[in-house]
Design an enzyme around this catalytic site. Sequence first.
Site, PDB file in Angstrom:
ATOM      1  N   LEU A 141       0.898  -1.165   0.000  1.00 15.19           N
ATOM      2  CA  LEU A 141       0.000   0.000   0.000  1.00 15.19           C
ATOM      3  C   LEU A 141       0.928   1.204   0.000  1.00 15.19           C
ATOM      4  O   LEU A 141       1.479   1.571   1.035  1.00 15.19           O
ATOM      5  CB  LEU A 141      -0.902  -0.004   1.231  1.00 15.19           C
ATOM      6  N   PRO A 142       1.162   1.820  -1.151  1.00 15.01           N
ATOM      7  CA  PRO A 142       2.300   2.733  -1.318  1.00 15.01           C
ATOM      8  C   PRO A 142       2.104   4.109  -0.682  1.00 15.01           C
ATOM      9  O   PRO A 142       1.978   5.124  -1.363  1.00 15.01           O
ATOM     10  CB  PRO A 142       2.430   2.823  -2.840  1.00 15.01           C
ATOM     11  N   CYS A 143       2.118   4.141   0.652  1.00 11.97           N
ATOM     12  CA  CYS A 143       1.950   5.416   1.350  1.00 11.97           C
ATOM     13  C   CYS A 143       3.137   6.351   1.116  1.00 11.97           C
ATOM     14  O   CYS A 143       3.024   7.552   1.361  1.00 11.97           O
ATOM     15  CB  CYS A 143       1.696   5.193   2.842  1.00 11.97           C
ATOM     16  N   HIS A 144       4.254   5.827   0.598  1.00 17.15           N
ATOM     17  CA  HIS A 144       5.382   6.708   0.270  1.00 17.15           C
ATOM     18  C   HIS A 144       5.025   7.652  -0.881  1.00 17.15           C
ATOM     19  O   HIS A 144       5.696   8.660  -1.068  1.00 17.15           O
ATOM     20  CB  HIS A 144       6.634   5.887  -0.073  1.00 17.15           C
ATOM     21  N   ARG A 145       3.959   7.354  -1.621  1.00 15.40           N
ATOM     22  CA  ARG A 145       3.550   8.218  -2.738  1.00 15.40           C
ATOM     23  C   ARG A 145       2.638   9.362  -2.293  1.00 15.40           C
ATOM     24  O   ARG A 145       2.155  10.116  -3.139  1.00 15.40           O
ATOM     25  CB  ARG A 145       2.842   7.371  -3.801  1.00 15.40           C
TER      26      ARG A 145
END
Length: 193
Positions: A149-153
Amino acid sequence: MKLPPSACLHRCCLRLGGHPLPLGLVIDRAKLCRVLLPATDESHAQSLLHPWSATQIETPDAPLPGAEQASEDDRALAAEAALRLQAWLDGQRETPDLPLAPLPGTPLQQEIRLRLAAIPRGQTRRYGELGPARCVARVCSSNPLPLILPCHRVLPAGGSAEHPGRYRGGSMLKRALLLREAGRDTEHYIPLP
């Protein structure tokens, strides 16, 4: 971090550019429950990675304290997850596409997670674009499946790939992930443990 008693932590070491990226993959009943990143905070879940050097964590299984021995299905999923995550880091896969354990949360938190998962590689969103900014920040800061779940984006207002804001694995790792996904050199940006 509350986990089922049968969950096991599998250690692996991926590569981000030329740098080691140690991960802990928590698997239960052939579903991925957690991805633990090298930590800058001192939460119990993250601190499980601190004693491991990159040379110690290539592949062996390490059950969480008090956990049962990992099943063959869990070990197989851990090995497959490491391969898919490495292929994802290398840009060979759009998503790791792994079987995930259900995540608890309110309907709004579930909706925010769906919006997180839909952010394309190489793109970013602001907190407020995904929902109420505070709720989005809470979902990102407690994300049990970073990378997947790409929360870095997700960036704060005024943030950029060069100045991406806070991240569970540290802002340097967040910046390195964003630059790599944008096709930019990350060799000089990643002082990982």
